[in-house]
Design a protein around this motif. Sequence first.
Motif, PDB file in Angstrom:
ATOM      1  N   GLY A 227       0.823  -1.149   0.000  1.00 44.66           N
ATOM      2  CA  GLY A 227       0.233  -0.036  -0.160  1.00 44.66           C
ATOM      3  C   GLY A 227       0.796   1.201  -0.102  1.00 44.66           C
ATOM      4  O   GLY A 227       2.013   1.308  -0.027  1.00 44.66           O
ATOM      5  N   PHE A 228       0.183   2.418   0.065  1.00 43.58           N
ATOM      6  CA  PHE A 228       1.091   3.522  -0.052  1.00 43.58           C
ATOM      7  C   PHE A 228       1.695   3.883   1.373  1.00 43.58           C
ATOM      8  O   PHE A 228       3.062   4.381   1.241  1.00 43.58           O
ATOM      9  CB  PHE A 228       0.115   4.891  -0.207  1.00 43.58           C
ATOM     10  N   LEU A 229       1.099   3.675   2.425  1.00 45.26           N
ATOM     11  CA  LEU A 229       1.657   3.742   3.765  1.00 45.26           C
ATOM     12  C   LEU A 229       1.924   2.571   4.403  1.00 45.26           C
ATOM     13  O   LEU A 229       2.870   2.520   5.321  1.00 45.26           O
ATOM     14  CB  LEU A 229       0.662   4.470   4.648  1.00 45.26           C
ATOM     15  N   LYS A 230       1.164   1.489   4.116  1.00 43.98           N
ATOM     16  CA  LYS A 230       1.369   0.150   5.153  1.00 43.98           C
ATOM     17  C   LYS A 230       2.476  -0.556   4.136  1.00 43.98           C
ATOM     18  O   LYS A 230       1.950  -1.166   2.817  1.00 43.98           O
ATOM     19  CB  LYS A 230       0.061  -0.582   5.245  1.00 43.98           C
TER      20      LYS A 230
ATOM     21  N   ASN B 176       7.778  -2.881   0.584  1.00 48.03           N
ATOM     22  CA  ASN B 176       7.813  -1.679   0.874  1.00 48.03           C
ATOM     23  C   ASN B 176       6.740  -1.061   0.535  1.00 48.03           C
ATOM     24  O   ASN B 176       6.454  -1.006  -0.316  1.00 48.03           O
ATOM     25  CB  ASN B 176       9.077  -1.062   0.435  1.00 48.03           C
ATOM     26  N   PRO B 177       6.360  -0.027   1.457  1.00 49.17           N
ATOM     27  CA  PRO B 177       4.898   0.985   1.136  1.00 49.17           C
ATOM     28  C   PRO B 177       5.545   1.982  -0.026  1.00 49.17           C
ATOM     29  O   PRO B 177       6.817   2.483   0.028  1.00 49.17           O
ATOM     30  CB  PRO B 177       4.863   1.581   2.626  1.00 49.17           C
ATOM     31  N   ASP B 178       4.592   2.146  -0.708  1.00 54.27           N
ATOM     32  CA  ASP B 178       5.048   3.266  -1.873  1.00 54.27           C
ATOM     33  C   ASP B 178       5.595   4.613  -1.187  1.00 54.27           C
ATOM     34  O   ASP B 178       6.273   5.190  -2.025  1.00 54.27           O
ATOM     35  CB  ASP B 178       3.761   3.444  -2.601  1.00 54.27           C
ATOM     36  N   VAL B 179       5.065   4.978  -0.121  1.00 59.21           N
ATOM     37  CA  VAL B 179       5.445   6.179   0.427  1.00 59.21           C
ATOM     38  C   VAL B 179       6.953   6.408   0.356  1.00 59.21           C
ATOM     39  O   VAL B 179       7.830   7.334   0.173  1.00 59.21           O
ATOM     40  CB  VAL B 179       4.993   6.573   1.545  1.00 59.21           C
ATOM     41  N   LEU B 180       7.874   5.192   0.559  1.00 62.79           N
ATOM     42  CA  LEU B 180       9.321   5.205   0.458  1.00 62.79           C
ATOM     43  C   LEU B 180       9.839   5.577  -0.598  1.00 62.79           C
ATOM     44  O   LEU B 180      10.774   6.140  -0.890  1.00 62.79           O
ATOM     45  CB  LEU B 180       9.799   3.937   1.056  1.00 62.79           C
TER      46      LEU B 180
END
Length: 570
Positions: free
Chosen positions: A2-5, A39-43
């Motif tokens: 996910g984006f954050l998870k 890894n979450p997408d935000v990274l």
Amino acid sequence: MGFLKADSPKIDYPAWQRGNRSERLQPLVRHIAERGMGNPDVLYLVYIVKIGLFIVGGICFALSTKGIDGWTGITSWWSEPIVFQKVVLWSLLFEVLGLGCGFGPLTGKIKPPMGSVLYWLRPGTIRLPPWPNRIPLTAGDRRTVLEVVLYAGLLAATLYALLADGTGPVAALGTSVGVLPTWNIALIIGLLAVLGLRDKLIFLACRGEVYGALTVTFLLPGPDMIVGAKLVMVAIWIGAATSKLNKHFPYVVATMMGNSPLVRWKGLRKRLYRGFPEDIQPSLIPQLLAHGGTVIEMGIPVVLFFSHGGVVTTVAATVMVIFHLVILTSIPLGVPLEWNVFMIFGIGSLFVAHAGVGLGDVAHPWAIVALMAVIVVAIALGNLAPPKVSFLPGMRYYAGNWDISTWCLTESATAKIHAQRIGFGALQHKQLEGLVGPENAEIAMYRGLAFRAMYAHGRAVVTLLNRVLPAGRDGDYAIVEGEMIAAYALGWSFGDGHLHNESLVAALHKRCHFEPGELRIIMIDGQPIHRQRQQYRLVDAATGEFERGTFDIADLVVRQPWQDDVPMHV
């Protein structure tokens, strides 16, 4: 993901903990093969922003030059020789500040996400001289005011060059702006050379084999500089391709492509392996990609160098740009993202914009011959004798054939390292315990071991853990990648086992006074190109090496990542 998870494996911890090491690794290996590291997408967004800032920074330094004006007029000045010089020096500065390779959470660096400048401007931190017993006045492992001053001087001299104007018209290069002052370039090279002999960390961190070598070409006049820079880039490509002539590289491609944020389809990820979930050996797809990529990297640069413009140059340049974009978007281990951006710019700036400048324009050939001789010797030694040369000057990039180490720490060893305040924050496994709790931290650390095991040499690590750990004491040790130890203790790491071998062990033992059995390490040398075996060492930090031997590559490539029965020749 996910984006954050993060996409973490679903593990029944009590049942998982009762299994042996092979049984613990199996579900984690299969999760990585099917989903990547999750890894979450935000990274990835963080790294995309960082690339953007790197590009904007390069443009700003170019625009600070008298005679180069306008964001909207990039097409009129992007190929100026001084712009190429400033992009090289900006890349060097970006790396040596710790913002480039090895930065951030995707490389296991959490708090802080980088070291480098935080460590190297502070006396008392650990330094690693390359030849302390051979070069006078370089011995010792404690950073002094001298190294701090030299490092600060390197930063200042590089920044001064980035803000400098050109020296005036150079008819042979068709520029009215000119190039950077020779004295400034000589000062940067001198500081880097002296500092590198006192502390190899900083030379390696600034990617001296790329940006340092290119900076040396800036001492050459007129077309010699362009031809010298072209040859350095050709050597980088061919050197890297040479190192991939082994059985390791398909494992790298399978793992790297499966971990790419652009590969979202689980079905495709599974097809990277011969028979998921039972057979996690590279399928025909990564094998073809590996061999095809090696052929491209070995041959196309030669075409690019000798084509001198026209359709052939355009096609060759396009192929190499796509080559680097594939690496860039795969987010490879160590995240050398800005390096790939630089290589793409270098293709355009040197081989396209200055396609007509070639060997026939060289006025001082022996200077270029001397530089290339140093580079070629480093590449040759790096492939023939990996323990003698770092994988960076040896240009064994992405080959899956690195010098590595795995550290096994008891709770008391960890406490001693923290008590001595060796680095900032805490060691990786303790940071994870604070973030996600002991159980999830243990699974996360095992997932790191599973990721290592997916490379060919990782099969040897899984086997050697049975030999390095005292019988019946597996539960007493945290298993940590040597990369993470180097990042914590030295402030920088980038896939180079030379930074976490006996030299670092000795420096830590001098400060921590480990007891026998508190800290044990597996060290594996890279495979020499002419031999189908690798050498390993088992080391106790307190008592020294207690076992040395070899294992055959043929025994690695017939086993699954979780198997721990690779034959060892002691």
